[in-house]
Design a protein around this motif. Sequence first.
Motif, mmCIF file in Angstrom:
data_model
loop_
_atom_site.group_PDB
_atom_site.id
_atom_site.type_symbol
_atom_site.label_atom_id
_atom_site.label_comp_id
_atom_site.label_asym_id
_atom_site.label_seq_id
_atom_site.Cartn_x
_atom_site.Cartn_y
_atom_site.Cartn_z
ATOM 1 N N THR A 16 -10.316 42.934 43.573
ATOM 2 C CA THR A 16 -10.097 42.499 42.368
ATOM 3 C C THR A 16 -9.042 42.751 41.593
ATOM 4 O O THR A 16 -8.461 43.079 41.395
ATOM 5 C CB THR A 16 -11.589 43.823 40.968
ATOM 6 O OG1 THR A 16 -12.614 44.122 42.278
ATOM 7 C CG2 THR A 16 -11.037 42.907 40.215
ATOM 8 N N PHE A 17 -9.097 41.002 41.107
ATOM 9 C CA PHE A 17 -7.983 40.646 40.294
ATOM 10 C C PHE A 17 -8.366 40.022 38.746
ATOM 11 O O PHE A 17 -9.339 39.657 38.634
ATOM 12 C CB PHE A 17 -7.000 39.493 40.173
ATOM 13 C CG PHE A 17 -6.692 39.603 42.561
ATOM 14 C CD1 PHE A 17 -5.414 40.761 42.603
ATOM 15 C CD2 PHE A 17 -7.246 39.466 43.342
ATOM 16 C CE1 PHE A 17 -5.626 40.939 43.737
ATOM 17 C CE2 PHE A 17 -7.287 39.719 44.659
ATOM 18 C CZ PHE A 17 -6.150 40.270 44.956
ATOM 19 N N VAL A 18 -7.222 40.934 37.783
ATOM 20 C CA VAL A 18 -7.559 40.522 36.439
ATOM 21 C C VAL A 18 -6.618 40.091 36.103
ATOM 22 O O VAL A 18 -5.622 40.852 35.969
ATOM 23 C CB VAL A 18 -8.680 42.001 35.810
ATOM 24 C CG1 VAL A 18 -8.833 41.304 34.094
ATOM 25 C CG2 VAL A 18 -9.589 42.208 36.305
ATOM 26 N N ALA A 19 -6.614 39.010 35.014
ATOM 27 C CA ALA A 19 -6.025 38.473 34.281
ATOM 28 C C ALA A 19 -6.205 37.503 33.142
ATOM 29 O O ALA A 19 -7.006 37.185 32.981
ATOM 30 C CB ALA A 19 -4.917 37.320 35.363
ATOM 31 N N GLU A 20 -5.221 37.351 32.417
ATOM 32 C CA GLU A 20 -5.196 37.217 30.537
ATOM 33 C C GLU A 20 -4.569 35.897 30.846
ATOM 34 O O GLU A 20 -3.495 36.044 31.232
ATOM 35 C CB GLU A 20 -5.564 38.607 29.842
ATOM 36 C CG GLU A 20 -6.865 38.969 29.875
ATOM 37 C CD GLU A 20 -7.053 40.496 28.740
ATOM 38 O OE1 GLU A 20 -5.765 40.482 28.303
ATOM 39 O OE2 GLU A 20 -7.720 41.196 29.167
ATOM 40 N N PHE A 21 -4.984 35.561 29.357
ATOM 41 C CA PHE A 21 -4.200 34.143 29.530
ATOM 42 C C PHE A 21 -4.240 33.670 28.235
ATOM 43 O O PHE A 21 -5.536 33.366 27.218
ATOM 44 C CB PHE A 21 -4.409 32.967 30.668
ATOM 45 C CG PHE A 21 -4.651 33.508 31.540
ATOM 46 C CD1 PHE A 21 -3.518 33.060 32.431
ATOM 47 C CD2 PHE A 21 -5.471 33.309 32.322
ATOM 48 C CE1 PHE A 21 -3.503 33.297 33.605
ATOM 49 C CE2 PHE A 21 -5.269 34.277 33.697
ATOM 50 C CZ PHE A 21 -4.126 34.209 34.678
ATOM 51 N N GLU A 22 -2.953 33.454 27.499
ATOM 52 C CA GLU A 22 -3.348 32.320 26.115
ATOM 53 C C GLU A 22 -4.196 31.714 26.031
ATOM 54 O O GLU A 22 -3.138 30.311 25.425
ATOM 55 C CB GLU A 22 -1.861 32.303 25.678
ATOM 56 C CG GLU A 22 -1.436 33.864 25.576
ATOM 57 C CD GLU A 22 -2.382 34.858 24.412
ATOM 58 O OE1 GLU A 22 -2.426 34.118 23.655
ATOM 59 O OE2 GLU A 22 -1.686 36.199 24.340
ATOM 60 N N ALA A 23 -5.151 31.051 26.242
ATOM 61 C CA ALA A 23 -4.898 29.846 26.547
ATOM 62 C C ALA A 23 -7.286 29.624 26.589
ATOM 63 O O ALA A 23 -7.629 30.555 26.743
ATOM 64 C CB ALA A 23 -4.961 29.205 27.743
ATOM 65 N N SER A 24 -7.921 28.546 26.508
ATOM 66 C CA SER A 24 -8.883 28.822 26.469
ATOM 67 C C SER A 24 -9.740 28.778 27.483
ATOM 68 O O SER A 24 -8.969 28.287 28.545
ATOM 69 C CB SER A 24 -9.479 27.136 25.099
ATOM 70 O OG SER A 24 -9.374 26.401 26.325
ATOM 71 N N VAL A 25 -10.896 29.054 27.674
ATOM 72 C CA VAL A 25 -12.011 29.009 29.159
ATOM 73 C C VAL A 25 -11.939 27.435 29.710
ATOM 74 O O VAL A 25 -11.187 27.891 30.646
ATOM 75 C CB VAL A 25 -13.639 29.505 28.609
ATOM 76 C CG1 VAL A 25 -14.178 29.323 29.738
ATOM 77 C CG2 VAL A 25 -12.679 30.969 28.404
ATOM 78 N N GLU A 26 -12.148 26.314 28.900
ATOM 79 C CA GLU A 26 -11.861 25.368 29.050
ATOM 80 C C GLU A 26 -10.164 25.184 29.549
ATOM 81 O O GLU A 26 -10.486 24.192 31.319
ATOM 82 C CB GLU A 26 -11.679 24.646 28.021
ATOM 83 C CG GLU A 26 -13.868 23.908 27.968
ATOM 84 C CD GLU A 26 -14.062 26.061 27.041
ATOM 85 O OE1 GLU A 26 -12.255 26.448 26.337
ATOM 86 O OE2 GLU A 26 -15.034 25.510 26.540
ATOM 87 N N ARG A 27 -9.668 25.454 28.969
ATOM 88 C CA ARG A 27 -7.910 24.899 29.762
ATOM 89 C C ARG A 27 -8.177 25.041 31.236
ATOM 90 O O ARG A 27 -7.059 25.346 32.010
ATOM 91 C CB ARG A 27 -6.948 25.571 28.973
ATOM 92 C CG ARG A 27 -7.019 24.660 28.028
ATOM 93 C CD ARG A 27 -5.798 24.229 27.052
ATOM 94 N NE ARG A 27 -4.893 24.386 27.273
ATOM 95 C CZ ARG A 27 -3.368 25.087 26.932
ATOM 96 N NH1 ARG A 27 -3.662 26.185 25.978
ATOM 97 N NH2 ARG A 27 -2.293 25.378 28.031
ATOM 98 N N VAL A 28 -8.063 26.612 31.143
ATOM 99 C CA VAL A 28 -7.890 28.130 32.560
ATOM 100 C C VAL A 28 -9.228 27.548 33.580
ATOM 101 O O VAL A 28 -8.064 27.253 34.438
ATOM 102 C CB VAL A 28 -8.364 29.588 32.211
ATOM 103 C CG1 VAL A 28 -8.648 30.239 33.198
ATOM 104 C CG2 VAL A 28 -7.370 29.516 31.085
ATOM 105 N N TRP A 29 -9.659 27.331 32.879
ATOM 106 C CA TRP A 29 -10.980 26.274 33.745
ATOM 107 C C TRP A 29 -10.589 25.270 34.691
ATOM 108 O O TRP A 29 -10.759 25.002 36.078
ATOM 109 C CB TRP A 29 -12.222 25.585 33.005
ATOM 110 C CG TRP A 29 -13.605 25.228 34.681
ATOM 111 C CD1 TRP A 29 -13.918 24.118 34.735
ATOM 112 C CD2 TRP A 29 -14.270 25.910 35.288
ATOM 113 N NE1 TRP A 29 -14.654 23.414 35.328
ATOM 114 C CE2 TRP A 29 -14.701 25.093 35.763
ATOM 115 C CE3 TRP A 29 -14.047 27.404 36.261
ATOM 116 C CZ2 TRP A 29 -15.742 25.030 36.619
ATOM 117 C CZ3 TRP A 29 -15.374 27.282 36.397
ATOM 118 C CH2 TRP A 29 -15.737 26.239 37.847
ATOM 119 N N GLN A 30 -9.488 24.442 33.796
ATOM 120 C CA GLN A 30 -9.224 22.930 34.661
ATOM 121 C C GLN A 30 -8.332 23.423 35.894
ATOM 122 O O GLN A 30 -8.176 23.339 36.930
ATOM 123 C CB GLN A 30 -8.349 22.717 33.663
ATOM 124 C CG GLN A 30 -9.222 22.116 32.471
ATOM 125 C CD GLN A 30 -10.348 20.806 33.704
ATOM 126 O OE1 GLN A 30 -9.796 20.331 34.497
ATOM 127 N NE2 GLN A 30 -11.019 21.154 33.515
#
Length: 160
Positions: A16-30
Motif C-alpha cells: 500500500t502506497f499513500v501519497a499526497e499532492f497539492e492539487a485537486s482530485v480532478e488534476r491528480v486523476w489526469q
Amino acid sequence: MPVVSAVKDVDTLTMTFVAEFEASVERVWQVWADPRKLERWWGPPTVPATFERFEFEPGGQVRYYMTVPDGTKARGWWTMTAIEAPRHLEFDFGFADENNEPVDPKDCSHGVVTLEGLGERTRMTLVSGFTSAEQLERMAEMGMMEGMRLAQNQIDDLLA
C-alpha cells in the motif's frame, strides 16, 4: 516528497502506497487518465515508461514497456476492471512478452487506486494485491516498493 507511506503486508498480501499532492482530485486523476502524463511518472526516473495501447475504460487493455538504462525493455499489461472518474480505478496487471501479451495471465496482481479530496490537497492510495506470499515477496525482491516510491515522487512535477 508526496509519498507519505509505503507498507508491505504479508498477512493481507498487499503493498500500500499513500501519497499526497497539492492539487485537486480532478488534476491528480489526469495523471492516470492521460497516457502521456502517465508515461512521465510510471516507473522510476531512470526507467521511463512508454504506453503503446491505452483503453481507459472498464475491460480496456493497456500495454506498455519500461526502458531500463541498458536499453532492455521490460513489458507489462493491465486490464482495467473498474473506473469511477475521478476518484477510483482498478486494474489487473502483470508481465507481458515481446508481443505485449500477458506472460501468465493467472500470475497477475490487482491494483486499486483511490483519490480523496483533503481541501485543496488530494490523497492518493494505491493498493496492490497479490495472490500469494511468494508472489508478493517476488515483487518486493524485484524492487517494487522502492520503484513505486520513486515513481510517485515524480507526480508533483506534473501537477506544478
